[in-house]
Write an enzyme that holds these catalytic residues in place. Sequence first.
Site, mmCIF file in Angstrom:
data_model
loop_
_atom_site.group_PDB
_atom_site.id
_atom_site.type_symbol
_atom_site.label_atom_id
_atom_site.label_comp_id
_atom_site.label_asym_id
_atom_site.label_seq_id
_atom_site.Cartn_x
_atom_site.Cartn_y
_atom_site.Cartn_z
ATOM 1 N N LYS A 250 0.836 -1.202 0.000
ATOM 2 C CA LYS A 250 0.000 0.000 0.000
ATOM 3 C C LYS A 250 0.874 1.257 0.000
ATOM 4 O O LYS A 250 1.534 1.589 0.968
ATOM 5 C CB LYS A 250 -0.915 0.039 1.225
ATOM 6 C CG LYS A 250 -1.833 1.270 1.246
ATOM 7 C CD LYS A 250 -2.390 1.553 2.620
ATOM 8 C CE LYS A 250 -1.396 2.148 3.559
ATOM 9 N NZ LYS A 250 -1.284 3.625 3.465
ATOM 10 N N HIS A 254 5.831 4.069 -4.658
ATOM 11 C CA HIS A 254 6.096 5.445 -5.124
ATOM 12 C C HIS A 254 7.216 6.120 -4.317
ATOM 13 O O HIS A 254 7.693 7.189 -4.695
ATOM 14 C CB HIS A 254 4.815 6.283 -5.134
ATOM 15 C CG HIS A 254 4.372 6.793 -3.798
ATOM 16 N ND1 HIS A 254 3.476 7.826 -3.665
ATOM 17 C CD2 HIS A 254 4.682 6.408 -2.530
ATOM 18 C CE1 HIS A 254 3.263 8.071 -2.383
ATOM 19 N NE2 HIS A 254 3.983 7.221 -1.673
#
EC number: 2.1.1.395
Length: 350
Positions: A250, A254
């Site tokens: 989760k 990034h």
Amino acid sequence: METVESSSSAELLRAQTHFSTQLFSFQNYASLKCALHLGIPDAIKQHGKPMNLSELTSALPINPSKAPYIHRLMRMLVKAGYFAQENECFDLTPIGLLLLKDDPINIRALVLLELHPALLMPWIALSEWFQNDDATPFVTAHGKSFWDYTSRDPEFRKLFDEAMAGDSELISKVLVTEFKYVFEGLKSLVDVGGGNGTLARSIAKAFPNLKCTVFDLPEAVANEQGDGNLDFVAGDMFDRVPSADAILLKIILHDWSDENCVKILKNCKKSIPGKDKGGKVIIIEGVVELEKNAGNEYAGLENLDMEMMVLYNSKERTKKEWAKLFSDAGFSDYKFIPALDSWCIIELSP
């Protein structure tokens, strides 16, 4: 190309107003941080009804000599939409409700994290970073990477974990209601980088027969206790990932460069069974095109992309960029499931 001299007075005034709005917008967030430190949202909530200025001032931990200034702070916060004012009384707006300390779904810690000096200083160093060979503006500002800084500052680490937990509360609510099917049929799940287990606890509660494991660095899970079908395991995702039917990532990837993302994904691939046995990696991340399609009026992935650059030298990714990562990591099948605005659930199969 137009020049200042060729622009009309109205155009110049609009341009000046635009710049003023942008330049002074930081005052809204600095005022919000002040309100959180003073406990204004919680004071109004505990009062049980809208508070007049005298009641509010009396409830706050301020120097009496500063009481006359509270109305100016509240005027700014009302204009920004965090509070409402009617008949000389102040109340929480729906936005303000997200600032309550004891509400499971809140962004209080995230606000304090984003406005922490440690995260503001790299932005001040941005132009200097463009002219040196440091890996990130964060390194330019602090002399060490974000993760090194976090590991050496327990209070900052605590704030970071609380901010991620608040974000996970909202995501978990959506996952276990609207996207429950993603977890159906699984017997085991590892939440990589799951911190204090906020997301994994919700999944474990919704699926009592699903064994959930939170896997994170030792300092992140040292004080956490498992319960029932939830446990905590310390380790490093760059070394190995515990085996399970599915691996959950989760908003992890990034934070990392393409090269590091491939390493993480390869370790995940080693830890799940083949596609014929239902093995998969479940990723929750932003996808740049989805935000453009949604026409979202709020600050979104372009802001977050800059933050990833400033903190980690990483980025938000397009579908094409995600697909290349998956291919480089050896995954043959994937699908994007739009979830929240620009956020996606991505399912990978070996």
